[in-house]
Design a protein around this motif. Structure first.
Motif, short mmCIF file in Angstrom:
data_model
loop_
_atom_site.label_atom_id
_atom_site.label_comp_id
_atom_site.label_asym_id
_atom_site.label_seq_id
_atom_site.Cartn_x
_atom_site.Cartn_y
_atom_site.Cartn_z
N VAL A 89 -12.78 -26.02 24.41
CA VAL A 89 -14.16 -26.24 24.82
C VAL A 89 -14.75 -24.92 25.27
O VAL A 89 -14.06 -23.90 25.43
CB VAL A 89 -14.24 -27.27 25.96
N LYS A 90 -16.04 -24.93 25.53
CA LYS A 90 -16.75 -23.73 25.97
C LYS A 90 -16.41 -23.41 27.41
O LYS A 90 -15.97 -24.28 28.17
CB LYS A 90 -18.25 -23.96 25.81
N PRO A 91 -16.68 -22.18 27.83
CA PRO A 91 -16.36 -21.82 29.22
C PRO A 91 -17.11 -22.64 30.25
O PRO A 91 -16.56 -23.03 31.27
CB PRO A 91 -16.72 -20.33 29.29
N LYS A 92 -18.42 -22.89 29.99
CA LYS A 92 -19.18 -23.67 30.96
C LYS A 92 -18.62 -25.08 31.10
O LYS A 92 -18.48 -25.61 32.19
CB LYS A 92 -20.66 -23.74 30.54
N THR A 93 -18.29 -25.67 29.96
CA THR A 93 -17.71 -27.02 29.99
C THR A 93 -16.36 -27.00 30.67
O THR A 93 -15.97 -27.94 31.38
CB THR A 93 -17.58 -27.57 28.57
N ARG A 94 -15.62 -25.89 30.48
CA ARG A 94 -14.31 -25.79 31.11
C ARG A 94 -14.44 -25.76 32.63
O ARG A 94 -13.61 -26.32 33.35
CB ARG A 94 -13.60 -24.55 30.59
N LYS A 95 -15.49 -25.08 33.11
CA LYS A 95 -15.70 -25.07 34.56
C LYS A 95 -15.97 -26.48 35.09
O LYS A 95 -15.46 -26.89 36.13
CB LYS A 95 -16.87 -24.15 34.92
N LEU A 134 -15.02 -29.23 33.72
CA LEU A 134 -13.77 -30.00 33.66
C LEU A 134 -12.84 -29.62 34.80
O LEU A 134 -12.09 -30.46 35.34
CB LEU A 134 -13.08 -29.79 32.32
N ALA A 135 -12.86 -28.32 35.16
CA ALA A 135 -12.00 -27.89 36.28
C ALA A 135 -12.43 -28.57 37.58
O ALA A 135 -11.60 -29.02 38.37
CB ALA A 135 -12.06 -26.37 36.41
N ARG A 136 -13.76 -28.65 37.77
CA ARG A 136 -14.24 -29.33 38.97
C ARG A 136 -13.85 -30.81 38.95
O ARG A 136 -13.45 -31.38 39.97
CB ARG A 136 -15.75 -29.19 39.09
N ALA A 137 -14.00 -31.38 37.75
CA ALA A 137 -13.63 -32.81 37.64
C ALA A 137 -12.15 -33.02 37.92
O ALA A 137 -11.73 -34.01 38.54
CB ALA A 137 -13.99 -33.35 36.26
N SER A 138 -11.33 -32.08 37.43
CA SER A 138 -9.89 -32.22 37.66
C SER A 138 -9.56 -32.10 39.14
O SER A 138 -8.64 -32.77 39.65
CB SER A 138 -9.12 -31.16 36.86
N VAL A 139 -10.32 -31.23 39.85
CA VAL A 139 -10.09 -31.11 41.29
C VAL A 139 -10.39 -32.43 41.99
O VAL A 139 -9.63 -32.91 42.84
CB VAL A 139 -10.94 -29.96 41.88
N LEU A 140 -11.53 -33.04 41.59
CA LEU A 140 -11.89 -34.32 42.19
C LEU A 140 -10.85 -35.39 41.87
O LEU A 140 -10.47 -36.20 42.73
CB LEU A 140 -13.27 -34.77 41.68
N ILE A 141 -10.35 -35.36 40.62
CA ILE A 141 -9.34 -36.34 40.23
C ILE A 141 -8.07 -36.14 41.04
O ILE A 141 -7.42 -37.10 41.49
CB ILE A 141 -9.06 -36.25 38.72
N ASN A 142 -7.70 -34.85 41.24
CA ASN A 142 -6.50 -34.57 42.03
C ASN A 142 -6.64 -35.07 43.46
O ASN A 142 -5.70 -35.59 44.07
CB ASN A 142 -6.20 -33.07 42.01
N VAL A 143 -7.86 -34.88 44.02
CA VAL A 143 -8.10 -35.34 45.38
C VAL A 143 -7.96 -36.86 45.45
O VAL A 143 -7.35 -37.42 46.37
CB VAL A 143 -9.50 -34.90 45.86
N LEU A 144 -8.54 -37.54 44.44
CA LEU A 144 -8.43 -39.01 44.42
C LEU A 144 -6.99 -39.45 44.27
O LEU A 144 -6.54 -40.43 44.88
CB LEU A 144 -9.27 -39.58 43.27
#
Length: 424
Positions: free
Chosen positions: A48-54, A56-66
């Protein structure tokens, strides 16, 4: 040559290279990525593109927190042992959910990462100790135990013989008296009061009073109780108090008929349970059946309004045939001179009566009293007369006052069923 626009760059034939007269391009230095809160055993790579990757990274952080929050919750609820048993399947389900939710960002490549192997710490072995042999324990002299002297044996006492009394002579068996069990109690069955057949005189003029439109209101109940069986209740179907007035008739002995709503010529809607000429015959008979079920203890039917319905043979014939099958009679309220109820009833073979006088077209006691006297005069001429009033205070009050006077004058107050029996 034209002027160049402001902000535009002049292009040359060859591309600039570092060290060939141009400046060396600056390299962007990125900040080191923060360590994830939770390391998954599977690495997911997205094309994916770099912006989308960012994002996704934020989403993964939220998922990890959950995931961590859920892990703490399950550890608290089920205990650590149970939680560790279900952790692997739980994380695999979370990964499957991420795969199914992100199909548009490119193919997912799963690269298993080996679990980190922790080096085992070297165990230091203690130096060999020189053990000094312990001195031998002193030997204790054995002490022989002597058994205590036995007590002298007691002489057995002589057994005394018991004298057994002679057996008593057997008693004669008395004959048992068996009482039959009581019969089972039968469930109490509420029997309807059987109305005695009234003896009808042949020389007295007969009067019948019918009260229409009962069921709208609980008012004037006390007047109906005072009138007793001198009036007939014409009860409308599917109203709030329809069944209550049917039950009241069991107390007062009054006759009950269904006040059947039929279509009027002017298009007025008489109320629930209406039968119209636009219905099919099965539909009309189904509506008639439901109307009858809503009014208990009915013995007949009369029409509510119905200037259009009683003039239509296609409506009256199936209705009267069904009433004959149910062993009911029909009272024509005679709201139109074009009524065909009497003619069709004669062809079908069902008793059909016809109203003579409306008692309360004007809701005034003086007017009602005059119509009662008019009805009495008609009964003297032809032997009987049927008057229809409505569930109103003035009408019921006048009847309560006039009926005792009419009985003193020699009139006999009957129900519709008694009048049919008299005519037959």
């Amino acid at each position: 040559m034209g002027k160049r626009k402001r902000g535009s760059k002049k292009r040359s034939g060859r591309a600039r290279r570092p060290g060939a007269g141009g400046r060396r391009p600056r390299r962007r230095t990125r900040a080191p990525k923060p360590a994830p809160l939770f390391e998954s055993p599977v690495t997911v790579k997205l094309n994916v593109k770099p912006k989308t990757r960012k994002k996704l990274a934020r989403a993964s952080v939220l998922i990890n927190v959950l995931v961590v929050a859920l892990a703490l919750y399950f550890a608290h609820k089920a205990g650590a042992a149970t939680w560790f048993e279900h952790t692997g399947s739980f994380f695999s389900k979370q990964l499957d959910a991420v795969r199914s939710a992100l199909p548009a960002f490119g193919a997912l490549k799963t690269v298993p990462t080996p679990a980190p192997v922790k080096p085992e710490p070297a165990v230091r072995q203690p130096a060999a100790e020189t053990r000094v042999p312990a001195p031998p324990a002193p030997v204790k002299p054995e002490i022989k135990k002597t058994a205590p002297p036995k007590a002298p044996a007691k002489k057995p006492e002589p057994v005394k013989k018991k004298t057994v009394p002679p057996p008593a002579p057997p008693k004669k068996a008395e004959p048992k008296v068996t009482t039959p069990p009581p019969p089972p109690a039968k469930p109490a069955v509420q029997k309807e009061p059987v109305k005695k057949t009234r003896e009808i005189s042949t020389h007295q003029p007969k009067l019948v009073f019918v009260i229409d439109d009962i069921g709208h209101t609980p008012k004037h109940r006390d007047l109906l109780v005072k009138l007793g069986d001198h009036v007939t209740y014409a009860i409308l179907p599917h109203l709030t108090h329809s069944k209550a007035y049917g039950q009241l008739s069991r107390k007062t002995g009054a006759e009950v008929i269904l006040h059947l709503p039929l279509e009027s010529a002017g298009g007025t809607i008489p109320g629930p349970g209406l039968i119209t000429d636009r219905m099919s015959t099965p539909h009309m008979l189904d509506m008639l059946s439901r109307d009858l079920q809503s009014v208990p203890y009915h013995v007949g039917v009369n029409n509510h309004m119905g200037s259009g319905g009683t003039a239509d043979p296609d409506v009256m014939e199936p209705i009267l045939r069904d009433l004959k099958r149910r062993n009911l009679f029909f009272l024509d309220s005679f709201t139109t001179a074009d009524s065909v109820a009497t003619r069709i009833g004669r062809n079908v073979g069902i008793p059909v009566l016809k109203r003579d006088v409306f008692l309360d077209n004007t809701d005034e006691q003086g007017y009602v009293r005059e119509r009662v006297r008019e009805l009495a005069a008609l009964a003297r001429r032809k032997g009987f007369a049927i008057g229809i009033g409505h569930h109103r205070h003035n009408t019921l009050q006048v009847l309560h006052e006039e009926i005792p006077k009419l009985k003193q004058e020699g009139f006999e107050i009957l129900s519709l069923a008694d009048l049919i029996r008299f005519q037959s």
